[in-house]
Design a protein around this motif. Structure first.
Motif, PDB file in Angstrom:
ATOM      1  N   TYR A   2     -53.671   0.648  22.017  1.00 40.04           N
ATOM      2  CA  TYR A   2     -52.968   0.424  20.742  1.00 40.04           C
ATOM      3  C   TYR A   2     -51.725   1.311  20.661  1.00 40.04           C
ATOM      4  O   TYR A   2     -50.644   0.859  20.275  1.00 40.04           O
ATOM      5  CB  TYR A   2     -53.889   0.697  19.545  1.00 40.04           C
TER       6      TYR A   2
ATOM      7  N   ASN B  28     -47.933   0.078  20.257  1.00 41.97           N
ATOM      8  CA  ASN B  28     -47.214   0.598  19.083  1.00 41.97           C
ATOM      9  C   ASN B  28     -45.912   1.274  19.516  1.00 41.97           C
ATOM     10  O   ASN B  28     -44.854   1.056  18.916  1.00 41.97           O
ATOM     11  CB  ASN B  28     -48.139   1.583  18.352  1.00 41.97           C
TER      12      ASN B  28
ATOM     13  N   ALA C  20     -43.877  -8.282  13.680  1.00 39.23           N
ATOM     14  CA  ALA C  20     -44.429  -7.061  14.264  1.00 39.23           C
ATOM     15  C   ALA C  20     -45.300  -6.317  13.248  1.00 39.23           C
ATOM     16  O   ALA C  20     -46.357  -5.786  13.602  1.00 39.23           O
ATOM     17  CB  ALA C  20     -43.294  -6.151  14.742  1.00 39.23           C
ATOM     18  N   ARG C  21     -44.848  -6.298  12.006  1.00 33.92           N
ATOM     19  CA  ARG C  21     -45.637  -5.619  10.961  1.00 33.92           C
ATOM     20  C   ARG C  21     -47.007  -6.269  10.827  1.00 33.92           C
ATOM     21  O   ARG C  21     -48.027  -5.588  10.742  1.00 33.92           O
ATOM     22  CB  ARG C  21     -44.917  -5.695   9.614  1.00 33.92           C
TER      23      ARG C  21
ATOM     24  N   ASP D  20     -49.097  -5.678  14.001  1.00 35.32           N
ATOM     25  CA  ASP D  20     -49.532  -4.281  14.068  1.00 35.32           C
ATOM     26  C   ASP D  20     -50.695  -4.038  13.109  1.00 35.32           C
ATOM     27  O   ASP D  20     -51.661  -3.356  13.455  1.00 35.32           O
ATOM     28  CB  ASP D  20     -48.359  -3.352  13.733  1.00 35.32           C
ATOM     29  N   ASP D  21     -50.591  -4.613  11.913  1.00 36.69           N
ATOM     30  CA  ASP D  21     -51.700  -4.473  10.954  1.00 36.69           C
ATOM     31  C   ASP D  21     -52.977  -5.109  11.504  1.00 36.69           C
ATOM     32  O   ASP D  21     -54.070  -4.535  11.379  1.00 36.69           O
ATOM     33  CB  ASP D  21     -51.324  -5.152   9.630  1.00 36.69           C
TER      34      ASP D  21
ATOM     35  N   PHE E  40     -54.342  -2.927  14.332  1.00 41.59           N
ATOM     36  CA  PHE E  40     -54.921  -1.674  13.828  1.00 41.59           C
ATOM     37  C   PHE E  40     -56.263  -1.936  13.129  1.00 41.59           C
ATOM     38  O   PHE E  40     -57.195  -1.140  13.233  1.00 41.59           O
ATOM     39  CB  PHE E  40     -53.937  -0.990  12.879  1.00 41.59           C
TER      40      PHE E  40
ATOM     41  N   SER F  19     -53.548   7.467  16.492  1.00 43.95           N
ATOM     42  CA  SER F  19     -53.346   6.039  16.213  1.00 43.95           C
ATOM     43  C   SER F  19     -53.062   5.824  14.728  1.00 43.95           C
ATOM     44  O   SER F  19     -52.217   4.999  14.358  1.00 43.95           O
ATOM     45  CB  SER F  19     -54.581   5.220  16.615  1.00 43.95           C
TER      46      SER F  19
ATOM     47  N   ASP G 106     -49.489   6.827  14.225  1.00 44.53           N
ATOM     48  CA  ASP G 106     -48.597   5.844  14.854  1.00 44.53           C
ATOM     49  C   ASP G 106     -48.511   4.572  14.010  1.00 44.53           C
ATOM     50  O   ASP G 106     -47.434   3.989  13.842  1.00 44.53           O
ATOM     51  CB  ASP G 106     -49.092   5.482  16.260  1.00 44.53           C
ATOM     52  N   HIS G 107     -49.666   4.147  13.491  1.00 44.21           N
ATOM     53  CA  HIS G 107     -49.674   2.927  12.672  1.00 44.21           C
ATOM     54  C   HIS G 107     -48.825   3.127  11.413  1.00 44.21           C
ATOM     55  O   HIS G 107     -47.988   2.282  11.084  1.00 44.21           O
ATOM     56  CB  HIS G 107     -51.112   2.575  12.292  1.00 44.21           C
TER      57      HIS G 107
ATOM     58  N   LEU H 297     -45.054   3.249  12.356  1.00 46.30           N
ATOM     59  CA  LEU H 297     -44.460   1.950  12.701  1.00 46.30           C
ATOM     60  C   LEU H 297     -44.298   1.076  11.459  1.00 46.30           C
ATOM     61  O   LEU H 297     -43.250   0.447  11.265  1.00 46.30           O
ATOM     62  CB  LEU H 297     -45.320   1.228  13.751  1.00 46.30           C
ATOM     63  N   GLN H 298     -45.328   1.045  10.625  1.00 47.87           N
ATOM     64  CA  GLN H 298     -45.222   0.237   9.406  1.00 47.87           C
ATOM     65  C   GLN H 298     -44.056   0.713   8.545  1.00 47.87           C
ATOM     66  O   GLN H 298     -43.308  -0.090   7.989  1.00 47.87           O
ATOM     67  CB  GLN H 298     -46.540   0.313   8.614  1.00 47.87           C
TER      68      GLN H 298
ATOM     69  N   LEU I  61     -40.744  -0.302  10.143  1.00 44.03           N
ATOM     70  CA  LEU I  61     -40.497  -1.746  10.075  1.00 44.03           C
ATOM     71  C   LEU I  61     -40.270  -2.202   8.639  1.00 44.03           C
ATOM     72  O   LEU I  61     -40.100  -3.392   8.376  1.00 44.03           O
ATOM     73  CB  LEU I  61     -41.685  -2.512  10.679  1.00 44.03           C
TER      74      LEU I  61
END
Lengths: 144, 65
Positions: A74, A78, A98-99, A102-103, A106, B52, B55-56, B59-60, B63
């Motif tokens: 992940y 990422n 991508a959002r 990614d959600d 995750f 993680s 990182d999440h 990134l959110q 973006l």
């Protein structure tokens, strides 16, 4: 993933696409990260059932190794998306996609964590596979 | 090929950031295949979970989330 026009102005429709220096560098980075993700898959395959008595002692660490591999996969995906975004290679539409991906990835990683915490081998195996699939979907945004 | 100083500096900056992050991930993969004990792997797994999470969120945020 849309390519931004170079400093000479917008590209002519139908003209051959020439990558800028920045685009070439970013593509190399992203491909290297994709390789890291592939390595994660190999490592997951490498931590299957032990085949010798000596290896049985390592069996108790299989869940930790698999769980760690999911987290690292992940993180690699990422990082690839973050790098592409920081390099200005994502269009607004690609950012939105991508959002969402990614959600989704995750959340799948979260389910693998929950299965690990519960100590349920079958649900962990299922969640582990689902998480790797969702991570691959996320990475697909910047591959090829 | 079209490039200028700003592009080169930006590329170097991104490569530097990415290299450090990728090295950390690579070292994690080394641990996956190495001979660490269960306790060591559990500790590393807990650290990876925390990373993680960060990182999440990062990134959110980047973006536009």
């Amino acid at each position: 993933m849309a390519r931004p026009p170079n400093s000479q102005g917008a590209r002519e429709p139908g003209s051959r696409v020439h990558l800028t220096f920045k685009e070439i560098i970013m593509k190399k980075i992203i491909l290297a990260l994709a390789g890291a993700l592939a390595l994660a898959g190999c490592n997951l395959a490498a931590v299957q059932i032990p085949t010798s008595p000596a290896a049985v002692a390592d069996r108790t660490t299989l869940d930790e190794r698999a769980g760690l591999s999911v987290e690292l996969a992940y993180q690699a995906a990422n990082l690839a998306i973050r790098t592409a975004n920081r390099a200005g290679l994502l269009t607004p539409a690609a950012k939105a996609k991508a959002r969402t991906l990614d959600d989704t990835a995750f959340a799948a990683v979260g389910k693998a964590r929950a299965a690990y915490d519960a100590g349920n081998a079958s649900s962990f195996k299922e969640a582990d596979a689902a998480a790797r699939s969702a991570v691959a979907d996320l990475l697909s945004l910047v591959k090829g | 090929m079209n490039f200028n100083l700003d592009t080169i500096l930006k590329a170097i900056e991104l490569v530097g950031e990415t290299s450090a992050a990728a090295k950390q991930i690579f070292e994690g993969f080394i641990a996956v295949t190495g001979g660490e004990t269960q306790e060591e792997l559990k500790a590393r797994y807990a650290e990876a979970r925390a990373k993680s999470d960060v990182d999440h969120a990062t990134l959110q945020d980047e973006l536009g989330g």
